[in-house]
Design a protein around this motif. Structure first.
Motif, PDB file in Angstrom:
ATOM      1  N   LYS A 149      31.085  30.013  30.817  1.00 47.22           N
ATOM      2  CA  LYS A 149      32.093  31.060  30.682  1.00 47.22           C
ATOM      3  C   LYS A 149      31.789  32.072  31.771  1.00 47.22           C
ATOM      4  O   LYS A 149      30.629  32.331  32.079  1.00 47.22           O
ATOM      5  CB  LYS A 149      31.994  31.757  29.319  1.00 47.22           C
ATOM      6  N   ILE A 150      32.839  32.645  32.329  1.00 47.55           N
ATOM      7  CA  ILE A 150      32.686  33.631  33.392  1.00 47.55           C
ATOM      8  C   ILE A 150      33.183  34.968  32.862  1.00 47.55           C
ATOM      9  O   ILE A 150      34.356  35.123  32.538  1.00 47.55           O
ATOM     10  CB  ILE A 150      33.473  33.225  34.651  1.00 47.55           C
ATOM     11  N   TYR A 151      32.267  35.906  32.767  1.00 51.24           N
ATOM     12  CA  TYR A 151      32.588  37.259  32.316  1.00 51.24           C
ATOM     13  C   TYR A 151      32.911  38.100  33.544  1.00 51.24           C
ATOM     14  O   TYR A 151      32.108  38.161  34.471  1.00 51.24           O
ATOM     15  CB  TYR A 151      31.401  37.874  31.573  1.00 51.24           C
ATOM     16  N   ARG A 152      34.078  38.742  33.526  1.00 51.49           N
ATOM     17  CA  ARG A 152      34.493  39.607  34.639  1.00 51.49           C
ATOM     18  C   ARG A 152      34.508  41.063  34.171  1.00 51.49           C
ATOM     19  O   ARG A 152      35.235  41.420  33.248  1.00 51.49           O
ATOM     20  CB  ARG A 152      35.883  39.232  35.133  1.00 51.49           C
ATOM     21  N   TYR A 153      33.709  41.876  34.829  1.00 48.85           N
ATOM     22  CA  TYR A 153      33.615  43.302  34.519  1.00 48.85           C
ATOM     23  C   TYR A 153      34.079  44.112  35.719  1.00 48.85           C
ATOM     24  O   TYR A 153      33.884  43.687  36.859  1.00 48.85           O
ATOM     25  CB  TYR A 153      32.157  43.705  34.252  1.00 48.85           C
ATOM     26  N   LYS A 154      34.651  45.285  35.447  1.00 46.72           N
ATOM     27  CA  LYS A 154      34.879  46.277  36.497  1.00 46.72           C
ATOM     28  C   LYS A 154      33.704  47.225  36.448  1.00 46.72           C
ATOM     29  O   LYS A 154      33.364  47.761  35.395  1.00 46.72           O
ATOM     30  CB  LYS A 154      36.172  47.062  36.251  1.00 46.72           C
ATOM     31  N   GLY A 155      33.076  47.396  37.585  1.00 45.88           N
ATOM     32  CA  GLY A 155      31.929  48.280  37.666  1.00 45.88           C
ATOM     33  C   GLY A 155      32.353  49.725  37.884  1.00 45.88           C
ATOM     34  O   GLY A 155      33.363  49.993  38.536  1.00 45.88           O
TER      35      GLY A 155
ATOM     36  N   TYR B 118      35.797  51.658  46.501  1.00 44.98           N
ATOM     37  CA  TYR B 118      35.783  50.199  46.614  1.00 44.98           C
ATOM     38  C   TYR B 118      35.505  49.681  45.206  1.00 44.98           C
ATOM     39  O   TYR B 118      34.375  49.749  44.732  1.00 44.98           O
ATOM     40  CB  TYR B 118      34.665  49.804  47.588  1.00 44.98           C
ATOM     41  N   LEU B 119      36.559  49.230  44.507  1.00 45.29           N
ATOM     42  CA  LEU B 119      36.368  48.747  43.136  1.00 45.29           C
ATOM     43  C   LEU B 119      35.526  47.482  43.142  1.00 45.29           C
ATOM     44  O   LEU B 119      35.762  46.566  43.932  1.00 45.29           O
ATOM     45  CB  LEU B 119      37.713  48.474  42.474  1.00 45.29           C
ATOM     46  N   VAL B 120      34.552  47.441  42.262  1.00 41.78           N
ATOM     47  CA  VAL B 120      33.592  46.349  42.227  1.00 41.78           C
ATOM     48  C   VAL B 120      33.785  45.492  40.985  1.00 41.78           C
ATOM     49  O   VAL B 120      33.890  46.002  39.876  1.00 41.78           O
ATOM     50  CB  VAL B 120      32.142  46.893  42.253  1.00 41.78           C
TER      51      VAL B 120
END
Length: 135
Positions: free
Chosen positions: A91-97, A104-106
């Protein structure tokens, strides 16, 4: 490549809180070591061999890039989870840092295998649409 693969998004509410917390804690711990420079060594029990063998130099380099561009890590927010169990057994967890500087959105992307071991963590420019990284 001309073929478009559709990736299945997993309903975040259908994932056990324990797993979500484990992935969040892992990502936060890794990124917070950028502040302290006290890098943690992962065991083979926690992570796949490739991730457990990440060198201190590799960690330092990745942290230097983020620190220079975004400043210190503050937190991260789970946006979506991608089901990659058909191809990558994970599973790939995608977070906004969230960092001191957010020009620069990470994206913080964490892979966890069906065996519960961490398979990878990377960060890069946030894109609203999921685009797999080439390995």
């Amino acid at each position: 490549m001309s073929c478009n693969t559709a990736y299945r998004t997993i309903n975040i509410n259908s994932i056990f809180e324990k797993e979500k917390q484990k992935v969040y804690n892992f990502g936060k711990q890794i990124l917070e070591t950028c502040k302290t420079r006290q890098f943690i060594q992962l065991s083979d029990r926690e992570a796949t061999k490739n991730l457990a063998e990440l060198s201190l130099e590799e960690m330092q380099h990745a942290c230097d890039i983020v620190d220079k561009r975004n400043g210190k890590f503050i937190d991260m927010r789970l946006i979506e989870v991608i089901d990659d169990t058909f191809i990558g057994n994970s599973k790939i967890y995608r977070y906004k840092g969230n960092f001191e500087i957010n020009d620069y959105l990470v994206e913080i992307r964490i892979w966890i295998g069906t065996d519960g071991k961490f398979q990878g963590i990377i960060w890069g420019k946030w894109k609203d649409e999921y685009i797999p990284y080439k390995k």
